[in-house]
Scaffold this motif. Structure first.
Motif, PDB file in Angstrom:
ATOM      1  N   ILE A 122       0.910  -1.278  -0.106  1.00  0.00           N
ATOM      2  CA  ILE A 122      -0.017  -0.118  -0.072  1.00  0.00           C
ATOM      3  C   ILE A 122       0.822   1.148  -0.103  1.00  0.00           C
ATOM      4  CG2 ILE A 122      -1.906   1.083   1.211  1.00  0.00           C
ATOM      5  CD1 ILE A 122      -2.842  -1.448   2.356  1.00  0.00           C
ATOM      6  N   ALA A 123       0.710   2.057  -0.885  1.00  0.00           N
ATOM      7  CA  ALA A 123       1.536   3.332  -1.023  1.00  0.00           C
ATOM      8  C   ALA A 123       0.739   4.663  -1.032  1.00  0.00           C
ATOM      9  CB  ALA A 123       2.127   3.197  -2.570  1.00  0.00           C
ATOM     10  N   SER A 124       1.607   5.633  -0.408  1.00  0.00           N
ATOM     11  CA  SER A 124       1.414   6.896  -0.444  1.00  0.00           C
ATOM     12  C   SER A 124       1.192   7.552  -1.751  1.00  0.00           C
ATOM     13  CB  SER A 124       2.493   7.402   0.429  1.00  0.00           C
ATOM     14  OG  SER A 124       2.263   9.156   0.301  1.00  0.00           O
ATOM     15  N   GLY A 125       0.309   8.533  -1.903  1.00  0.00           N
ATOM     16  CA  GLY A 125       0.553   9.151  -3.379  1.00  0.00           C
ATOM     17  C   GLY A 125       1.578   9.662  -3.654  1.00  0.00           C
ATOM     18  N   ARG A 126       2.437  10.179  -2.833  1.00  0.00           N
ATOM     19  CA  ARG A 126       3.876  10.688  -3.136  1.00  0.00           C
ATOM     20  C   ARG A 126       4.931   9.830  -3.213  1.00  0.00           C
ATOM     21  NH1 ARG A 126       2.756  11.651   2.445  1.00  0.00           N
ATOM     22  NH2 ARG A 126       4.114  10.810   3.915  1.00  0.00           N
ATOM     23  N   ALA A 127       4.636   8.385  -2.916  1.00  0.00           N
ATOM     24  CA  ALA A 127       5.708   7.471  -3.174  1.00  0.00           C
ATOM     25  C   ALA A 127       6.325   7.600  -4.566  1.00  0.00           C
ATOM     26  CB  ALA A 127       5.224   6.214  -2.837  1.00  0.00           C
ATOM     27  N   SER A 128       7.545   7.194  -4.926  1.00  0.00           N
ATOM     28  CA  SER A 128       8.203   6.882  -6.103  1.00  0.00           C
ATOM     29  C   SER A 128       8.774   5.521  -5.992  1.00  0.00           C
ATOM     30  CB  SER A 128       8.961   7.745  -6.492  1.00  0.00           C
ATOM     31  OG  SER A 128      10.140   7.835  -5.457  1.00  0.00           O
ATOM     32  N   LEU A 129       8.453   4.454  -6.972  1.00  0.00           N
ATOM     33  CA  LEU A 129       9.206   3.238  -6.718  1.00  0.00           C
ATOM     34  C   LEU A 129      10.134   2.899  -8.065  1.00  0.00           C
ATOM     35  CD1 LEU A 129       5.854   3.243  -6.248  1.00  0.00           C
ATOM     36  CD2 LEU A 129       6.437   0.972  -5.077  1.00  0.00           C
ATOM     37  N   GLY A 130      11.033   2.238  -7.829  1.00  0.00           N
ATOM     38  CA  GLY A 130      12.041   1.706  -8.906  1.00  0.00           C
ATOM     39  C   GLY A 130      13.155   0.938  -8.723  1.00  0.00           C
ATOM     40  N   LEU A 131      13.811   0.439  -9.753  1.00  0.00           N
ATOM     41  CA  LEU A 131      14.944  -0.519  -9.475  1.00  0.00           C
ATOM     42  C   LEU A 131      16.119   0.221 -10.302  1.00  0.00           C
ATOM     43  CD1 LEU A 131      13.393  -3.708  -9.737  1.00  0.00           C
ATOM     44  CD2 LEU A 131      14.308  -2.778  -7.759  1.00  0.00           C
ATOM     45  N   PRO A 132      16.790   1.393  -9.832  1.00  0.00           N
ATOM     46  CA  PRO A 132      17.701   2.058 -10.700  1.00  0.00           C
ATOM     47  C   PRO A 132      19.095   1.694 -10.751  1.00  0.00           C
ATOM     48  CG  PRO A 132      17.629   2.915  -8.557  1.00  0.00           C
ATOM     49  CD  PRO A 132      16.440   1.548  -8.508  1.00  0.00           C
ATOM     50  N   GLU A 133      19.331   0.224 -10.088  1.00  0.00           N
ATOM     51  CA  GLU A 133      20.638  -0.250 -10.254  1.00  0.00           C
ATOM     52  C   GLU A 133      21.570  -0.050 -11.401  1.00  0.00           C
ATOM     53  OE1 GLU A 133      18.302  -2.347  -6.998  1.00  0.00           O
ATOM     54  OE2 GLU A 133      18.000  -1.697  -9.035  1.00  0.00           O
ATOM     55  N   VAL A 134      20.948  -0.121 -12.618  1.00  0.00           N
ATOM     56  CA  VAL A 134      21.768  -0.070 -14.056  1.00  0.00           C
ATOM     57  C   VAL A 134      22.631   1.140 -14.037  1.00  0.00           C
ATOM     58  CG1 VAL A 134      20.248  -1.696 -15.484  1.00  0.00           C
ATOM     59  CG2 VAL A 134      19.847   0.834 -15.254  1.00  0.00           C
ATOM     60  N   LYS A 135      21.962   2.258 -13.144  1.00  0.00           N
ATOM     61  CA  LYS A 135      22.550   3.675 -13.291  1.00  0.00           C
ATOM     62  C   LYS A 135      23.811   3.427 -12.519  1.00  0.00           C
ATOM     63  CE  LYS A 135      18.472   6.080 -13.793  1.00  0.00           C
ATOM     64  NZ  LYS A 135      17.358   7.209 -13.392  1.00  0.00           N
ATOM     65  N   LEU A 136      24.281   2.525 -11.648  1.00  0.00           N
ATOM     66  CA  LEU A 136      25.495   2.114 -10.838  1.00  0.00           C
ATOM     67  C   LEU A 136      26.238   1.257 -11.206  1.00  0.00           C
ATOM     68  CD1 LEU A 136      24.243   2.589  -7.290  1.00  0.00           C
ATOM     69  CD2 LEU A 136      25.456   4.341  -8.430  1.00  0.00           C
ATOM     70  N   GLY A 137      25.473   0.573 -12.751  1.00  0.00           N
ATOM     71  CA  GLY A 137      26.555  -0.271 -13.428  1.00  0.00           C
ATOM     72  C   GLY A 137      26.120  -1.832 -12.814  1.00  0.00           C
ATOM     73  N   ILE A 138      25.083  -1.957 -12.327  1.00  0.00           N
ATOM     74  CA  ILE A 138      24.775  -3.443 -11.592  1.00  0.00           C
ATOM     75  C   ILE A 138      23.532  -3.617 -11.895  1.00  0.00           C
ATOM     76  CG2 ILE A 138      26.417  -3.223  -9.553  1.00  0.00           C
ATOM     77  CD1 ILE A 138      24.193  -2.229  -7.797  1.00  0.00           C
ATOM     78  N   VAL A 139      22.984  -4.667 -11.568  1.00  0.00           N
ATOM     79  CA  VAL A 139      21.409  -5.132 -11.553  1.00  0.00           C
ATOM     80  C   VAL A 139      20.936  -5.269 -10.202  1.00  0.00           C
ATOM     81  CG1 VAL A 139      21.975  -6.133 -13.930  1.00  0.00           C
ATOM     82  CG2 VAL A 139      22.123  -7.552 -11.867  1.00  0.00           C
ATOM     83  N   PRO A 140      19.760  -5.494  -9.819  1.00  0.00           N
ATOM     84  CA  PRO A 140      19.235  -5.636  -8.604  1.00  0.00           C
ATOM     85  C   PRO A 140      19.772  -7.154  -8.211  1.00  0.00           C
ATOM     86  CG  PRO A 140      17.463  -4.993 -10.254  1.00  0.00           C
ATOM     87  CD  PRO A 140      18.737  -5.068 -10.839  1.00  0.00           C
ATOM     88  N   GLY A 141      20.146  -7.243  -6.942  1.00  0.00           N
ATOM     89  CA  GLY A 141      20.674  -8.415  -6.151  1.00  0.00           C
ATOM     90  C   GLY A 141      20.058  -9.087  -5.412  1.00  0.00           C
ATOM     91  N   ALA A 142      18.541  -8.559  -5.151  1.00  0.00           N
ATOM     92  CA  ALA A 142      17.947  -9.554  -4.116  1.00  0.00           C
ATOM     93  C   ALA A 142      16.369  -9.876  -4.506  1.00  0.00           C
ATOM     94  CB  ALA A 142      17.621  -8.541  -2.875  1.00  0.00           C
ATOM     95  N   GLY A 143      16.412 -10.068  -6.024  1.00  0.00           N
ATOM     96  CA  GLY A 143      15.239 -10.767  -6.591  1.00  0.00           C
ATOM     97  C   GLY A 143      14.448  -9.886  -7.337  1.00  0.00           C
ATOM     98  N   GLY A 144      15.000  -8.593  -7.479  1.00  0.00           N
ATOM     99  CA  GLY A 144      13.998  -7.682  -8.509  1.00  0.00           C
ATOM    100  C   GLY A 144      14.045  -8.155  -9.927  1.00  0.00           C
ATOM    101  N   THR A 145      14.917  -8.693 -10.432  1.00  0.00           N
ATOM    102  CA  THR A 145      14.714  -8.977 -11.798  1.00  0.00           C
ATOM    103  C   THR A 145      13.651 -10.114 -11.988  1.00  0.00           C
ATOM    104  OG1 THR A 145      16.488 -10.551 -11.743  1.00  0.00           O
ATOM    105  CG2 THR A 145      17.072  -8.160 -12.233  1.00  0.00           C
ATOM    106  N   GLN A 146      13.413 -11.026 -10.852  1.00  0.00           N
ATOM    107  CA  GLN A 146      12.755 -12.373 -10.876  1.00  0.00           C
ATOM    108  C   GLN A 146      11.108 -11.994 -10.212  1.00  0.00           C
ATOM    109  OE1 GLN A 146      14.218 -14.902 -12.390  1.00  0.00           O
ATOM    110  NE2 GLN A 146      15.609 -13.210 -12.717  1.00  0.00           N
TER     111      GLN A 146
END
Length: 661
Positions: A122-146
């Motif tokens: 359940i999210a607040s209307g002002r929340a933002s969500l994302g997986l920005p790991e590629v901007k640091l040269g990596i991929v999600p590492g705790a199941g995000g891609t799955q």
């Protein structure tokens, strides 16, 4: 454990019981990073909830305005500290008690991975969500891609993960990332949902099937994502991991993801992008501005509404400022208003703003020809023709109109802002705000500290740039400031290479292979050759005759070849496409022959090495002269203003780390 028995699971994770619901609060300022302490506290709390019969459900939320802002990047490159995030996330998902995420603000990277493992979000209307790991040269590492593809499908997951784009709470709801959005604090709604949960199987994201994709949708998403990658490894790996979700078990996908994350984390690209991340943090700390408050700015004045001015206006409107624009004539006013409304119309068409937002912005805008209107401004930015007489006359006029505390900013690219400031009675209120074109798109602003700029005026320039969602980099006064001065060295070395035997198309290809979106000669043609030509003519009288000088670009300009705008420059654009022009080839050969240069083959490796070394050498000179504060500031300027590939880290980083080819 009774209702009044608070409990602390770690320094950053505390809990309270509320009618059978264990409410966990993560409090690790400033961004609730998923540090070792926070991970340890979460894991202990989930285990406690599983063992405690009084606990019927768990609610996770963050303190302040952030749910969890991502991994603790300071831990990268350090030995792993238990528990690692994948173990915490798995414990949440596998819990026998309902776990609800009350997403009160940003849930990014590891923060979203924590939320994805919860059974309800359940999210607040002002929340933002994302997986920005590629901007640091990596991929999600705790199941995000799955997990994300199992909620929103492979095509959308590719788009979000491979680009690192964040989404609003509303978009997250429409995609299926969250189950509910509430306007204010989602905590009460999450507690109510947990309390009223009817006994039924828990919805574990990892157990879900991957939704079927529309024909062609995945291929389209992949092509779009990879077209922007330009040599970066992480986006391609993200695509591979996401697209394989339907072909193997969740456990196999998670194991592959973790191995990929660790490999990319320790790669050269990962290290380079992390240094860019830390460079942005460092750039925010400006020596001499500690404790200095910026002046209040509610109304921004912009002189000129051409391509640069209209872009600045749109940025200021987006930031919530009231904006006053002044042009010289009624005709210029009409054209300027058309440009501004056109940019807003494009923003509506792209979905960046809605029609209501466009209307509201226009209500805060006035465009006219009476310069006296600037009496109501708190900051005035000039965006007029880059001519010293024009700008000094303008600033002398503004000086007699605006209030004494109003900041005056020049957008000059090459002229001396100290000379412009000297035209006013209060030079201490003048600074430079050098935007990059198109101003409504480009992120960089060089904030120029003139000789007499007051600290609170400089702080105002920095604060306004940040409110415009720009990256401000403070610099001192020299011709071209940081970026254009280095770019001039880049241009000079590129022309030396041409004389030595490399062709423009070979130089462009080498730099594009390195990661630049465009090679130097394509950029010169795009920007227009006449600006640099005018600068060279200004410098001719003081140029050291013993210095090497390449005349080819001057000859092109004398022939009326000013670049794309005239259909001819270093290349020919007669058919709308960039093509090699035999006339340019002949001119280059003629100039080489006139100088008696012994031609030789110039390899791509030498091209890249010499151009990067020239940039780094000019950067060293800027540091020695005190124009730039840090080498990392120079890297930020070149990455965000001139297309230097971020995954290479910047010219100063490359030279320092011994990464020249």
């Amino acid at each position: 454990m009774g209702e009044a028995s608070p409990i602390r699971f770690s320094a950053t994770v505390s809990a309270r019981m509320e009618d059978g619901v264990l409410v966990l609060t993560m409090d690790n300022p400033p961004v609730n990073a998923a540090s070792a302490d926070l991970r340890s506290g979460l894991l202990a709390a989930i285990r406690h909830a599983s063992a405690e019969g009084e606990v019927r459900a768990v609610v996770l939320t963050g303190a302040g305005n952030t749910f969890v802002g991502g991994a603790d990047i300071k831990e990268f490159g350090q030995p792993a500290t238990e528990p690692i995030l994948p173990d915490v996330v798995d414990a949440i998902e596998e819990s026998g008690k309902l776990v609800v995420a009350a997403i009160n603000g940003a849930a990014l990277g590891g923060g979203l991975e924590i939320a994805l493992a919860c059974h309800r979000r359940i999210a607040s209307g002002r929340a933002s969500l994302g997986l920005p790991e590629v901007k640091l040269g990596i991929v999600p590492g705790a199941g995000g891609t799955q997990r994300l593809p199992r909620l929103i499908g492979v095509a959308k997951a590719v788009e979000l993960i491979a680009t690192g784009r964040n989404v609003s709470a509303g978009e997250a709801l429409s995609l299926g990332i969250v189950d509910q959005v509430v306007e204010d604090d989602p905590l009460a709604a999450a507690i109510a949902a947990a309390r009223n949960f009817a006994p039924q199987p828990l919805r574990r994201t990892g157990d879900l099937s991957v939704p079927a994709a529309e024909p062609g949708a995945v291929d389209k998403a992949i092509d779009k994502a990879l077209s922007r990658a330009r040599g970066r490894e992480a986006p391609a790996e993200a695509v591979r991991l996401v697209t394989s979700t339907g072909d193997r078990s969740f456990a196999e996908g998670v194991a592959d993801e973790r191995a990929t994350f660790l490999r990319l984390r320790d790669s050269d690209q990962g290290k380079a992008l992390r240094q860019v991340f830390f460079a942005e943090r460092a750039a925010a700390k400006v020596p001499g501005l500690e404790g200095v408050e910026p002046r209040k700015v509610h109304t921004v004045g912009v002189v000129g509404s051409g391509l640069m001015g209209s872009g600045i206006v749109v940025c200021a409107l987006d930031a919530g400022y009231r904006v006053i624009v002044v042009e010289k004539t009624a005709e210029a006013v009409a054209k300027g208003l058309d440009r501004i409304t056109g940019l807003l119309d494009r923003a509506v068409k792209s979905g960046r703003i809605d029609a209501e937002g466009r209307t509201e912005r226009l209500q805060r805008l006035s465009v006219g020809s009476d310069i006296e209107e600037f009496a109501a401004a708190d900051l005035v930015i000039e965006a007029v023709f880059d001519d010293l007489d024009v700008k000094t006359e303008l600033f002398a006029t503004l000086d007699g109109i605006v209030r004494p505390e109003v900041v005056l900013a020049t957008n000059t690219s090459y002229l001396d802002p100290d000379a412009i400031a000297a035209a006013t009675s209060r030079p201490e209120r003048v600074c430079g705000l050098h935007f990059f074109s198109p101003a409504h798109v480009m992120r960089l602003v060089e904030v120029v500290r003139c000789a007499k700029t007051a600290p609170d005026v400089l702080a105002t320039g920095v604060a306004v740039a940040r409110r415009l969602k720009k990256l401000p980099v403070v610099c001192g006064v020299c011709e071209g400031f940081i970026g254009n001065r280095i770019f001039s060295a880049y241009r000079r070395e590129a022309e030396f290479l041409v004389e030595d035997g490399a062709w423009p198309q070979e130089i462009d290809a080498a730099m594009e292979d390195y990661g630049f979106a465009m090679g130097p000669f394509a950029v010169f043609d795009l920007a227009g050759l006449e600006i640099a030509w005018a600068r060279r003519k200004r410098q001719a009288a003081t140029r050291d005759p013993s210095e090497r000088y390449v005349e080819i670009a001057d000859r092109l300009c004398e022939m009326g070849r000013f670049g794309q705008k005239t259909g001819r420059g270093w290349y020919d654009y007669a058919n709308g496409k960039r093509t090699i022009d035999p006339e340019v080839t002949a001119l280059i050969e003629s100039c080489r022959k006139a100088k008696g240069i012994a031609l030789r083959d110039v390899s791509s490796k030498e091209i890249v090495s010499r151009l990067l070394a020239a940039m780094a050498a000019e950067g060293d000179a800027l540091l020695t002269e005190g124009i730039a504060e840090r080498a990392s500031d120079i890297d930020l300027v070149m990455i965000n203003g001139y297309g230097f590939p971020a995954h290479r880290g910047g010219p100063m980083y490359v030279a320092k780390e011994g990464l020249l080819p």
